[in-house]
Design a protein around this motif. Structure first.
Motif, PDB file in Angstrom:
ATOM      1  N   PRO A 116      13.485  46.334  -8.696  1.00 52.32           N
ATOM      2  CA  PRO A 116      14.924  46.596  -8.682  1.00 52.32           C
ATOM      3  C   PRO A 116      15.201  48.078  -8.440  1.00 52.32           C
ATOM      4  N   ARG A 117      16.329  48.356  -7.801  1.00 56.67           N
ATOM      5  CA  ARG A 117      16.712  49.749  -7.586  1.00 56.67           C
ATOM      6  C   ARG A 117      17.212  50.340  -8.901  1.00 56.67           C
ATOM      7  N   ASP A 118      17.133  51.654  -9.013  1.00 61.95           N
ATOM      8  CA  ASP A 118      17.606  52.376 -10.190  1.00 61.95           C
ATOM      9  C   ASP A 118      19.122  52.522 -10.082  1.00 61.95           C
ATOM     10  N   LEU A 119      19.864  51.753 -10.867  1.00 58.70           N
ATOM     11  CA  LEU A 119      21.319  51.751 -10.804  1.00 58.70           C
ATOM     12  C   LEU A 119      21.960  52.754 -11.760  1.00 58.70           C
ATOM     13  N   HIS A 120      21.155  53.641 -12.343  1.00 56.86           N
ATOM     14  CA  HIS A 120      21.708  54.595 -13.307  1.00 56.86           C
ATOM     15  C   HIS A 120      22.588  55.655 -12.656  1.00 56.86           C
ATOM     16  N   CYS A 121      22.381  55.916 -11.379  1.00 54.13           N
ATOM     17  CA  CYS A 121      23.231  56.878 -10.676  1.00 54.13           C
ATOM     18  C   CYS A 121      23.580  56.326  -9.305  1.00 54.13           C
ATOM     19  N   LEU A 122      24.864  56.313  -9.002  1.00 52.76           N
ATOM     20  CA  LEU A 122      25.360  55.857  -7.702  1.00 52.76           C
ATOM     21  C   LEU A 122      26.251  56.955  -7.127  1.00 52.76           C
ATOM     22  N   LEU A 123      26.057  57.273  -5.869  1.00 53.09           N
ATOM     23  CA  LEU A 123      26.912  58.229  -5.191  1.00 53.09           C
ATOM     24  C   LEU A 123      27.654  57.534  -4.062  1.00 53.09           C
ATOM     25  N   VAL A 124      28.951  57.751  -4.010  1.00 56.28           N
ATOM     26  CA  VAL A 124      29.754  57.265  -2.893  1.00 56.28           C
ATOM     27  C   VAL A 124      29.973  58.462  -1.986  1.00 56.28           C
ATOM     28  N   THR A 125      29.595  58.304  -0.722  1.00 57.06           N
ATOM     29  CA  THR A 125      29.776  59.375   0.246  1.00 57.06           C
ATOM     30  C   THR A 125      30.901  59.009   1.199  1.00 57.06           C
ATOM     31  N   ASN A 126      31.473  60.036   1.777  1.00 54.02           N
ATOM     32  CA  ASN A 126      32.566  59.838   2.718  1.00 54.02           C
ATOM     33  C   ASN A 126      32.221  60.607   3.989  1.00 54.02           C
ATOM     34  N   PRO A 127      31.630  59.923   4.967  1.00 58.08           N
ATOM     35  CA  PRO A 127      31.200  60.626   6.171  1.00 58.08           C
ATOM     36  C   PRO A 127      32.390  61.164   6.960  1.00 58.08           C
ATOM     37  N   PRO A 128      32.214  62.308   7.621  1.00 55.20           N
ATOM     38  CA  PRO A 128      33.325  62.885   8.389  1.00 55.20           C
ATOM     39  C   PRO A 128      33.730  61.999   9.567  1.00 55.20           C
ATOM     40  N   VAL A 129      32.764  61.298  10.148  1.00 57.21           N
ATOM     41  CA  VAL A 129      33.068  60.363  11.224  1.00 57.21           C
ATOM     42  C   VAL A 129      33.376  59.011  10.579  1.00 57.21           C
ATOM     43  N   GLU A 130      34.498  58.447  10.878  1.00 60.95           N
ATOM     44  CA  GLU A 130      34.967  57.198  10.278  1.00 60.95           C
ATOM     45  C   GLU A 130      34.945  57.273   8.750  1.00 60.95           C
ATOM     46  N   PRO A 131      35.768  58.137   8.170  1.00 55.40           N
ATOM     47  CA  PRO A 131      35.776  58.280   6.708  1.00 55.40           C
ATOM     48  C   PRO A 131      36.216  56.989   6.011  1.00 55.40           C
ATOM     49  N   LEU A 132      35.741  56.857   4.803  1.00 51.71           N
ATOM     50  CA  LEU A 132      36.079  55.720   3.954  1.00 51.71           C
ATOM     51  C   LEU A 132      37.540  55.853   3.548  1.00 51.71           C
ATOM     52  N   GLN A 133      38.390  54.981   4.036  1.00 56.70           N
ATOM     53  CA  GLN A 133      39.815  55.036   3.720  1.00 56.70           C
ATOM     54  C   GLN A 133      40.170  53.745   2.988  1.00 56.70           C
ATOM     55  N   CYS A 134      40.222  53.811   1.667  1.00 50.38           N
ATOM     56  CA  CYS A 134      40.608  52.611   0.939  1.00 50.38           C
ATOM     57  C   CYS A 134      41.405  53.005  -0.300  1.00 50.38           C
ATOM     58  N   GLU A 135      42.255  52.096  -0.705  1.00 53.52           N
ATOM     59  CA  GLU A 135      43.108  52.341  -1.866  1.00 53.52           C
ATOM     60  C   GLU A 135      42.275  52.541  -3.127  1.00 53.52           C
ATOM     61  N   ALA A 136      41.157  51.842  -3.213  1.00 54.84           N
ATOM     62  CA  ALA A 136      40.304  51.948  -4.395  1.00 54.84           C
ATOM     63  C   ALA A 136      39.797  53.379  -4.586  1.00 54.84           C
ATOM     64  N   LEU A 137      39.412  54.039  -3.506  1.00 53.05           N
ATOM     65  CA  LEU A 137      38.939  55.423  -3.604  1.00 53.05           C
ATOM     66  C   LEU A 137      40.046  56.339  -4.094  1.00 53.05           C
ATOM     67  N   SER A 138      41.247  56.133  -3.586  1.00 52.98           N
ATOM     68  CA  SER A 138      42.359  56.979  -4.038  1.00 52.98           C
ATOM     69  C   SER A 138      42.725  56.683  -5.488  1.00 52.98           C
ATOM     70  N   ASP A 139      42.630  55.422  -5.927  1.00 49.78           N
ATOM     71  CA  ASP A 139      42.882  55.075  -7.335  1.00 49.78           C
ATOM     72  C   ASP A 139      41.866  55.745  -8.264  1.00 49.78           C
ATOM     73  N   ILE A 140      40.603  55.701  -7.875  1.00 53.04           N
ATOM     74  CA  ILE A 140      39.544  56.313  -8.688  1.00 53.04           C
ATOM     75  C   ILE A 140      39.730  57.832  -8.733  1.00 53.04           C
ATOM     76  N   SER A 141      40.041  58.428  -7.594  1.00 53.41           N
ATOM     77  CA  SER A 141      40.256  59.879  -7.549  1.00 53.41           C
ATOM     78  C   SER A 141      41.424  60.287  -8.434  1.00 53.41           C
ATOM     79  N   SER A 142      42.506  59.506  -8.401  1.00 55.81           N
ATOM     80  CA  SER A 142      43.670  59.795  -9.257  1.00 55.81           C
ATOM     81  C   SER A 142      43.306  59.676 -10.727  1.00 55.81           C
ATOM     82  N   PHE A 143      42.558  58.636 -11.075  1.00 56.76           N
ATOM     83  CA  PHE A 143      42.136  58.430 -12.460  1.00 56.76           C
ATOM     84  C   PHE A 143      41.284  59.603 -12.944  1.00 56.76           C
TER      85      PHE A 143
END
Length: 162
Positions: A116-143
């Protein structure tokens, strides 16, 4: 308990459910788009090479991990790095739920176990080309931002197994 406390705690509970759902959606979307780095070591390598691409660091533990000194040291170093680089951080309990979300099976249909993979640390990246645009990311950032305003630098969430 006063009415304000009762209404406030109800609102806080709903907010936490909303943020938990947003986190779950974000992690699934990030994995689908190959914008998710899994593992403490892999995350540290990525943050050393390209910290500007990281938009969220999720540190996951369960009660049985509280005595793991090495893991706690890694978390402390990751948190410090994230704070220095303005990366949002969330502490999450519920490794089983993370495994469900990320489709982490420890055995195949023949009963052969896979590592199994080590799930203790997860990183979400946002590449400059085709950035991740979703409401969930903005909700988490606001929180995370709201939590910092209340001097809670590393907010905690509990993911419920389903």
């Amino acid at each position: 308990m006063t009415l304000e406390e009762l209404v406030g705690s109800s609102t806080t509970g709903k907010k936490m459910e909303t943020v938990s759902s947003a986190l779950e959606s974000l992690l699934v979307a990030a994995q689908t788009r190959d914008c998710l780095t899994v593992g403490v070591y892999e995350s540290a390598k990525l943050m050393n090479v390209d910290p500007d691409s990281v938009v969220l660091c999720v540190l996951a533990t369960d009660a049985e991990d509280s005595d793991d000194i090495a893991l706690q040291i890694h978390f402390t170093l990751l948190q410090a790095f994230c704070c220095d680089n303005d990366i949002n951080i969330l502490r999450v309990s519920g490794l089983r739920r993370l495994a469900q979300l990320l489709d982490e099976e420890t055995a195949d249909e023949n009963g052969n176990g896979k590592e199994p993979r080590d799930l203790h640390c997860l990183l979400v990246t946002n590449p400059p080309v085709e950035p991740l645009q979703c409401e969930a990311l903005s909700d988490i950032s606001s929180f995370c931002s709201e939590s910092r305003c209340r001097n809670q630098w590393v907010p905690a969430l509990e993911l419920q197994a389903r």
